[in-house]
Design a protein around this motif. Structure first.
Motif, PDB file in Angstrom:
ATOM      1  N   ALA A 173       0.971  -0.977   0.158  1.00 27.40           N
ATOM      2  CA  ALA A 173      -0.111   0.116  -0.128  1.00 27.40           C
ATOM      3  C   ALA A 173       0.715   1.339   0.113  1.00 27.40           C
ATOM      4  N   VAL A 174       1.889   1.045   0.861  1.00 29.34           N
ATOM      5  CA  VAL A 174       2.833   2.332   0.911  1.00 29.34           C
ATOM      6  C   VAL A 174       3.682   2.538  -0.565  1.00 29.34           C
ATOM      7  N   ALA A 175       4.100   1.506  -0.916  1.00 28.90           N
ATOM      8  CA  ALA A 175       4.674   1.614  -2.261  1.00 28.90           C
ATOM      9  C   ALA A 175       4.050   2.386  -3.283  1.00 28.90           C
ATOM     10  N   ALA A 176       2.720   2.054  -3.295  1.00 26.83           N
ATOM     11  CA  ALA A 176       1.790   2.620  -4.445  1.00 26.83           C
ATOM     12  C   ALA A 176       1.863   4.128  -4.525  1.00 26.83           C
ATOM     13  N   VAL A 177       1.868   4.769  -3.312  1.00 29.67           N
ATOM     14  CA  VAL A 177       1.852   6.238  -3.240  1.00 29.67           C
ATOM     15  C   VAL A 177       3.038   6.913  -2.579  1.00 29.67           C
ATOM     16  N   LEU A 178       4.142   6.192  -2.406  1.00 22.81           N
ATOM     17  CA  LEU A 178       5.332   6.846  -1.702  1.00 22.81           C
ATOM     18  C   LEU A 178       5.795   7.873  -2.462  1.00 22.81           C
ATOM     19  N   ALA A 179       5.726   7.629  -3.865  1.00 22.92           N
ATOM     20  CA  ALA A 179       6.430   8.760  -4.501  1.00 22.92           C
ATOM     21  C   ALA A 179       5.733  10.046  -4.695  1.00 22.92           C
ATOM     22  N   ASP A 180       4.311   9.940  -4.846  1.00 21.97           N
ATOM     23  CA  ASP A 180       3.669  10.930  -4.591  1.00 21.97           C
ATOM     24  C   ASP A 180       3.525  11.800  -3.052  1.00 21.97           C
ATOM     25  N   ASP A 181       3.656  10.966  -2.265  1.00 20.36           N
ATOM     26  CA  ASP A 181       3.907  11.596  -0.787  1.00 20.36           C
ATOM     27  C   ASP A 181       5.207  12.283  -0.585  1.00 20.36           C
ATOM     28  N   LEU A 182       6.202  11.532  -1.144  1.00 22.16           N
ATOM     29  CA  LEU A 182       7.546  12.392  -1.074  1.00 22.16           C
ATOM     30  C   LEU A 182       7.696  13.533  -2.030  1.00 22.16           C
ATOM     31  N   GLY A 183       6.811  13.619  -3.217  1.00 18.93           N
ATOM     32  CA  GLY A 183       6.475  14.736  -3.961  1.00 18.93           C
ATOM     33  C   GLY A 183       5.769  15.686  -3.588  1.00 18.93           C
ATOM     34  N   GLU A 184       5.227  15.508  -2.527  1.00 15.38           N
ATOM     35  CA  GLU A 184       4.356  16.296  -1.771  1.00 15.38           C
ATOM     36  C   GLU A 184       2.911  16.992  -2.619  1.00 15.38           C
ATOM     37  N   SER A 185       2.722  15.833  -3.282  1.00 14.78           N
ATOM     38  CA  SER A 185       1.091  16.245  -3.812  1.00 14.78           C
ATOM     39  C   SER A 185       0.067  15.615  -2.971  1.00 14.78           C
ATOM     40  N   THR A 186       0.378  14.810  -2.359  1.00 14.44           N
ATOM     41  CA  THR A 186      -0.616  14.070  -1.472  1.00 14.44           C
ATOM     42  C   THR A 186      -0.134  13.916  -0.084  1.00 14.44           C
ATOM     43  N   MET A 187      -0.944  13.445   1.020  1.00 12.81           N
ATOM     44  CA  MET A 187      -0.604  13.090   2.174  1.00 12.81           C
ATOM     45  C   MET A 187      -1.404  11.904   2.698  1.00 12.81           C
ATOM     46  N   LEU A 188      -0.861  11.379   3.735  1.00 14.04           N
ATOM     47  CA  LEU A 188      -1.634  10.117   4.297  1.00 14.04           C
ATOM     48  C   LEU A 188      -2.474  10.741   5.296  1.00 14.04           C
ATOM     49  N   GLY A 189      -2.246  11.627   6.057  1.00 12.28           N
ATOM     50  CA  GLY A 189      -3.121  12.201   6.911  1.00 12.28           C
ATOM     51  C   GLY A 189      -3.338  11.235   7.935  1.00 12.28           C
ATOM     52  N   ASP A 190      -4.397  11.547   8.863  1.00  7.56           N
ATOM     53  CA  ASP A 190      -4.539  10.343  10.169  1.00  7.56           C
ATOM     54  C   ASP A 190      -5.055   9.293   9.624  1.00  7.56           C
ATOM     55  N   THR A 191      -6.010   9.395   8.454  1.00  7.52           N
ATOM     56  CA  THR A 191      -6.426   8.237   7.649  1.00  7.52           C
ATOM     57  C   THR A 191      -5.621   7.270   7.599  1.00  7.52           C
ATOM     58  N   GLY A 192      -4.624   7.560   6.583  1.00  2.00           N
ATOM     59  CA  GLY A 192      -3.491   6.539   6.182  1.00  2.00           C
ATOM     60  C   GLY A 192      -2.563   6.190   7.249  1.00  2.00           C
ATOM     61  N   ALA A 193      -2.063   6.929   7.811  1.00  2.00           N
ATOM     62  CA  ALA A 193      -1.072   6.638   9.189  1.00  2.00           C
ATOM     63  C   ALA A 193      -1.660   5.903  10.209  1.00  2.00           C
ATOM     64  N   HIS A 194      -3.039   6.108  10.697  1.00  2.00           N
ATOM     65  CA  HIS A 194      -3.675   5.116  11.611  1.00  2.00           C
ATOM     66  C   HIS A 194      -3.849   3.823  10.925  1.00  2.00           C
ATOM     67  N   ALA A 195      -4.262   3.628   9.722  1.00  2.00           N
ATOM     68  CA  ALA A 195      -4.678   2.404   8.950  1.00  2.00           C
ATOM     69  C   ALA A 195      -3.414   1.665   8.737  1.00  2.00           C
ATOM     70  N   LEU A 196      -2.298   2.350   8.113  1.00  2.00           N
ATOM     71  CA  LEU A 196      -1.173   1.549   8.179  1.00  2.00           C
ATOM     72  C   LEU A 196      -0.414   1.165   9.461  1.00  2.00           C
ATOM     73  N   GLY A 197      -0.584   1.712  10.472  1.00  2.00           N
ATOM     74  CA  GLY A 197      -0.038   1.402  11.660  1.00  2.00           C
ATOM     75  C   GLY A 197      -0.789   0.108  12.208  1.00  2.00           C
ATOM     76  N   ALA A 198      -2.021   0.198  12.008  1.00  2.00           N
ATOM     77  CA  ALA A 198      -2.752  -0.791  12.419  1.00  2.00           C
ATOM     78  C   ALA A 198      -2.717  -2.034  11.562  1.00  2.00           C
ATOM     79  N   ALA A 199      -2.361  -2.003  10.269  1.00  2.00           N
ATOM     80  CA  ALA A 199      -1.682  -3.128   9.289  1.00  2.00           C
ATOM     81  C   ALA A 199      -0.428  -3.769   9.946  1.00  2.00           C
ATOM     82  N   VAL A 200       0.447  -2.755  10.253  1.00  2.00           N
ATOM     83  CA  VAL A 200       1.652  -3.319  10.769  1.00  2.00           C
ATOM     84  C   VAL A 200       1.537  -4.214  12.117  1.00  2.00           C
ATOM     85  N   GLY A 201       0.796  -3.345  12.957  1.00  2.00           N
ATOM     86  CA  GLY A 201       0.705  -3.856  14.189  1.00  2.00           C
ATOM     87  C   GLY A 201      -0.391  -5.200  14.134  1.00  2.00           C
TER      88      GLY A 201
END
Length: 239
Positions: A173-201
């Motif tokens: 999931a991260v790999a699919a949008v990481l370039a856009d995130d690093l390029g500052e055209s998008t953000m994960l926000g609380d939605t993405g950060a919490h969801a990804l963290g829960a997936a790792v956990g």
């Protein structure tokens, strides 16, 4: 093979959802100005939440990911300036349900449900719930600059690949949008950060025994305490 499939499903679903959201008319509720003063959308958040859930291959983990993403989305749309658990719990004591309280209680409850479904013994169920909730909080804690949360997820999830396929889902999931995130055209926000963290956990909880769960839970609680102190110091700079 299952790891590769999980990664591919998560990456493909994430990218498809992200591109679909980007094609919609711009919504101010899902737009932010970043640290550099540039406008970025928050569409990567719901995209990675759905992608990580789709690729997890585990109903309990997918439930925790979607619940964490939903609570994070509520905070993205309705969030206020207050930081730290104490501030939100104090408001809740006064009868005000803040977006932070929704996150705290909602993610905590969903994580305990996921832990109960992942493990058999009562102690393991509770420890697994702490690991899922703590991981969700940790990834959100490091999401302060473009790409940091995504890179943290890759680093945290990579060792889990040795234990099974669920860890591949947040990585895809991260790999699919990481370039856009690093390029500052998008953000994960609380939605993405919490969801990804829960997936790792969830991946950690699914693949760990009691000793591993206890070690992860202790480390995550310590990180949460340190983050709470930092949040309090930012909220009260004169103290």
């Amino acid at each position: 093979m299952r790891r590769a499939v999980s990664f591919a499903v998560a990456a493909g679903a994430t990218r498809a959802v992200y591109e679909g959201l980007r094609g919609l008319p711009r919504d101010a509720r899902w737009t932010r100005t970043n640290h550099a003063g540039r406008e970025a959308d928050l569409y990567a958040g719901p995209a990675v939440a759905l992608g990580a859930a789709a690729g997890s291959g585990s109903a309990p983990v997918a439930f925790a990911v979607l619940a964490a993403g939903a609570c994070g989305a509520y905070d993205d749309v309705r969030g206020d300036h207050r930081r730290g658990f104490r501030a939100h719990l104090a408001a809740l004591r006064d009868g005000e349900v803040t977006s932070g309280a929704v996150k705290l209680l909602g993610i905590g409850a969903a994580s305990l449900v996921a832990g109960a479904l992942l493990k058999e013994r009562p102690v393991d169920k509770v420890l697994a719930g702490i690991v899922v909730a703590g991981s969700a909080h940790l990834v959100n804690l490091v999401d302060v600059r473009p790409g940091r949360a995504g890179l943290a997820v890759l680093a945290l999830a990579a060792p889990g690949l040795l234990r099974g396929s669920p860890a591949a889902a947040p990585m895809g999931a991260v790999a699919a949008v990481l370039a856009d995130d690093l390029g500052e055209s998008t953000m994960l926000g609380d939605t993405g950060a919490h969801a990804l963290g829960a997936a790792v956990g969830g991946a950690v909880a699914a693949g760990s025994g009691r000793l591993g769960l206890a070690a992860h839970a202790a480390a995550l609680v310590a990180a949460a305490v340190r983050g709470e102190r930092a949040a309090s110091s930012r909220a009260h700079p004169c103290e």
